[in-house]
Design an enzyme around this catalytic site. Structure first.
Site, mmCIF file in Angstrom:
data_model
loop_
_atom_site.group_PDB
_atom_site.id
_atom_site.type_symbol
_atom_site.label_atom_id
_atom_site.label_comp_id
_atom_site.label_asym_id
_atom_site.label_seq_id
_atom_site.Cartn_x
_atom_site.Cartn_y
_atom_site.Cartn_z
ATOM 1 N N HIS A 132 0.805 -1.222 0.000
ATOM 2 C CA HIS A 132 0.000 0.000 0.000
ATOM 3 C C HIS A 132 0.840 1.275 0.000
ATOM 4 C CE1 HIS A 132 -3.698 -2.184 0.345
ATOM 5 N NE2 HIS A 132 -3.389 -2.719 1.519
ATOM 6 N N GLU A 185 -5.505 -11.068 8.659
ATOM 7 C CA GLU A 185 -6.366 -9.899 8.470
ATOM 8 C C GLU A 185 -7.747 -10.247 7.934
ATOM 9 O OE1 GLU A 185 -4.238 -7.397 5.700
ATOM 10 O OE2 GLU A 185 -3.490 -9.132 4.594
ATOM 11 N N ASP A 195 -7.961 -4.146 7.627
ATOM 12 C CA ASP A 195 -8.660 -5.199 6.878
ATOM 13 C C ASP A 195 -9.401 -6.144 7.810
ATOM 14 O OD1 ASP A 195 -8.122 -4.454 4.252
ATOM 15 O OD2 ASP A 195 -6.159 -5.394 4.269
#
Length: 259
Positions: free
Chosen positions: A49, A154, A180
């Site tokens: 990310h 997650e 998440d």
């Protein structure tokens, strides 16, 4: 990086002591150097990310090596070949997102551990340079123990089979991704500090340590990092570079305006 620095880091992790990790999404090596020199036990470079790519990670690993600070790289989902490449470039560990089954964990391990634990291909030229290793055989014999394979926990699926994931030989630990995980547990609602995530996170720490694996977690605030350490996590991030920089500039400007 210096071999003694790496060994001290691994010793602290495996002893159960708390270690604090800087989280880098911005791909500037000088910034990673500042994070390392601030005294963090390790720095994570985020390819999933963040803005890091292969070239920035190579530069950042070299910069952090000047301070003896281990680098961990989070790769993109299912990019296990890149995970192995980052180890070849001198990373001390890799984090793989969205590991939802023991089969996922085994595939991850197969790419980042040498036989007999996995099938990692040999070519760690830069890693050997940074560690001053000169003997291929000696390097191979110690590499599996000197590099970390960390799976992200997650999703609800991962929680349901966490013990099976933790039982995979060669997997060194798991890292909780609270954002998440909150989406998964709270029906699409972003609530990383809510009770559902906090209860699940505490359970991950307990189960990981019971299996002799390293419990890791992302903390978006200083307060949350303290809580995670109290919960038994051995490797905890403390905020992340973009937020720290933005907050620092806002603080300076606000102080300047108080005339």
């Amino acid at each position: 990086m210096d071999e003694s620095g790496l060994q001290n880091f691994l010793k602290r992790l495996r002893s159960g002591k708390a270690n604090y990790m800087g989280w880098s999404g911005l791909s500037d090596p000088m910034l990673v150097g500042y994070i390392a020199r601030a005294g963090y036990d390790a720095v994570l470079l985020d390819q999933q990310h963040g803005f890091h790519d292969t070239a920035s990670c190579i530069s950042c690993i070299s910069e952090a090596a000047l301070t003896g600070t281990p680098i961990i790289v989070r790769v993109s989902v299912n990019d296990f070949a890149q995970a192995a490449r980052m180890l070849d470039c001198g990373a001390a560990g890799v984090v793989a997102p969205m590991i939802n089954s023991a089969a996922d964990a085994r595939r991850f391990v197969s790419h980042v551990k040498y036989p007999p634990l996995g099938q990692r291909s040999f070519g760690p030229g830069r890693a050997m340079q940074l560690s001053s290793a000169t003997d291929d055989q000696v390097f191979v014999q110690s590499a599996n123990g000197n590099t970390l394979a960390i799976a992200m926990c997650e999703t609800r699926e991962a929680l349901d089979v966490l013990d099976e994931i933790l039982n995979v030989p060669g997997l060194d630990g798991v890292l909780v991704g609270p954002a998440d995980l909150s989406l998964a547990l709270c029906s699409g609602i972003m609530d990383p500090n809510g009770s559902a995530v906090r209860n699940a996170t505490l359970d991950v720490a307990r189960r990981s340590r019971a299996k002799g694996k390293i419990a890791c977690a992302f903390a978006g605030t200083v307060e949350r990092s303290r809580e995670l350490v109290r919960d038994g996590f051995q490797l905890v991030s403390v905020e992340y570079d973009e937020k720290v920089i933005a907050d620092a500039f806002a603080k300076v400007l606000n102080e300047a305006k108080q005339v």
